[in-house]
Design a protein around this motif. Structure first.
Motif, PDB file in Angstrom:
ATOM      1  N   TYR A 261      41.898  39.918  30.687  1.00 36.07           N
ATOM      2  CA  TYR A 261      42.722  40.575  31.702  1.00 36.07           C
ATOM      3  C   TYR A 261      43.047  39.694  32.894  1.00 36.07           C
ATOM      4  O   TYR A 261      43.974  39.988  33.654  1.00 36.07           O
ATOM      5  CB  TYR A 261      42.022  41.852  32.193  1.00 36.07           C
ATOM      6  N   ASP A 262      42.298  38.613  33.144  1.00 33.41           N
ATOM      7  CA  ASP A 262      42.619  37.703  34.241  1.00 33.41           C
ATOM      8  C   ASP A 262      42.465  36.257  33.755  1.00 33.41           C
ATOM      9  O   ASP A 262      42.231  36.011  32.565  1.00 33.41           O
ATOM     10  CB  ASP A 262      41.768  37.997  35.476  1.00 33.41           C
TER      11      ASP A 262
ATOM     12  N   GLY B 134      47.198  39.152  28.360  1.00 33.36           N
ATOM     13  CA  GLY B 134      46.402  40.246  28.900  1.00 33.36           C
ATOM     14  C   GLY B 134      46.405  41.462  27.993  1.00 33.36           C
ATOM     15  O   GLY B 134      47.448  42.062  27.744  1.00 33.36           O
TER      16      GLY B 134
ATOM     17  N   LEU C 146      38.983  40.203  39.940  1.00 26.40           N
ATOM     18  CA  LEU C 146      40.145  39.434  39.496  1.00 26.40           C
ATOM     19  C   LEU C 146      40.092  37.992  39.977  1.00 26.40           C
ATOM     20  O   LEU C 146      39.708  37.714  41.125  1.00 26.40           O
ATOM     21  CB  LEU C 146      41.433  40.067  40.020  1.00 26.40           C
TER      22      LEU C 146
ATOM     23  N   SER D  11      46.626  37.900  36.556  1.00 28.53           N
ATOM     24  CA  SER D  11      45.978  39.022  35.881  1.00 28.53           C
ATOM     25  C   SER D  11      47.005  40.054  35.430  1.00 28.53           C
ATOM     26  O   SER D  11      48.195  39.964  35.764  1.00 28.53           O
ATOM     27  CB  SER D  11      44.956  39.703  36.804  1.00 28.53           C
TER      28      SER D  11
END
Length: 274
Positions: A105-106, A115, A157, A161
């Motif tokens: 996701y990041d 992602g 994060l 992202s």
């Protein structure tokens, strides 16, 4: 296709159901798979997991670098009542699901399309109801009603992202709470062929992002997305050539809504119970 059953598996029995799909928007294809792995611990308690995989192809950037693992969901469902035709009592069940942030996701670099996860632990609490109706022509109509609410913790994060942050960002995102309400109907054409239709409403509260850029740590970065409201309609047809083996073909249509992108998602699923 979308509404969950209020039934639980008999003790010692298992279900494997795999969906493959393509979420199509004006600028992307989101190819993916989601598999239900469920086991009847008792006649009223079913436990399981839902692993997912995906690949994103986009027209306004670089495609994903390959097939990736999405977030993993663990499930528990407890049946409160069984369907009783004589007393018109529907099957009712409570469900708890917890999504683990296993998907990327990041740190996405120049491939935001890599992602596939949220980065947050998410808990979903649901109530499912299911009822059968015998129609004048002797066919069976099955109706379902689902209501769910979900809430997440914060995702840490770094750099680019799925929340729209850029290279150099350090901070957190907290997805907003969500609520969904769905109804579905299934009509038995024969013992092997079934027509189905799902109608779903979903509301998401705003997601909040806060942090800073390592190149400008003095000025904080804070923003939030708007809330969203969307509807989905999913017609499908299912064929079972054995009592414990079947295939489903359907399509989910999501019209453009309040902060919701229009999409069409054809899907194919194979269901096996033993």
């Amino acid at each position: 296709m979308l509404a969950n059953s209020a039934a639980t598996l008999p003790r010692g029995h298992a279900l494997i159901e795999t969906y493959v799909y393509d979420r199509i928007t004006a600028t992307s294809h989101g190819l993916g798979s989601l598999t239900y792995l469920l086991y009847g611990v008792t006649d009223t308690l079913t436990l399981g997991a839902k692993p997912s995989f995906g690949f994103n192809s986009v027209s306004n950037g670089r495609d994903g670098s390959g097939v990736g693992f999405g977030d993993l969901t663990l499930t528990a469902q407890y049946r409160l009542t069984s369907f009783d035709a004589g007393r018109s009592i529907p099957a009712i069940a409570l469900s708890v699901q917890h999504s683990l942030p296993t998907g990327k996701y990041d740190r996405l670099g120049d491939r935001p399309s890599d992602g596939l996860g949220s980065g947050a632990h998410t808990t979903i609490l649901s109530v499912y109801a299911q009822h059968y109706f015998w129609l004048p022509n002797g066919r069976i109509f099955r109706a379902r009603l689902n209501a769910s609410t979900a809430f997440s913790d914060a995702a840490k994060l770094t750099d680019v992202s799925v929340y729209g942050t850029r290279d150099g960002f350090r901070g957190r995102a907290r997805p907003g709470k969500s609520f969904s309400l769905g109804v579905s109907g299934e009509y038995s054409l024969t013992r092997s062929w079934v027509l189905a239709l799902d109608l779903i409403y979903n509301h998401d509260d705003p997601t909040r992002v806060h942090g800073f850029d390592i190149r400008d740590a003095v000025n904080p970065i804070r923003y939030r997305t708007g809330s969203s409201d969307g509807f989905a309609i999913a017609p499908a047809i299912e064929y079972s050539w054995k009592p414990n083996l079947g295939v489903l073909l359907g399509t989910r249509f999501v019209p453009r809504g309040h902060n919701v992108t229009a999409s069409i998602t054809p899907a194919l699923a194979i269901n096996y119970v033993y």
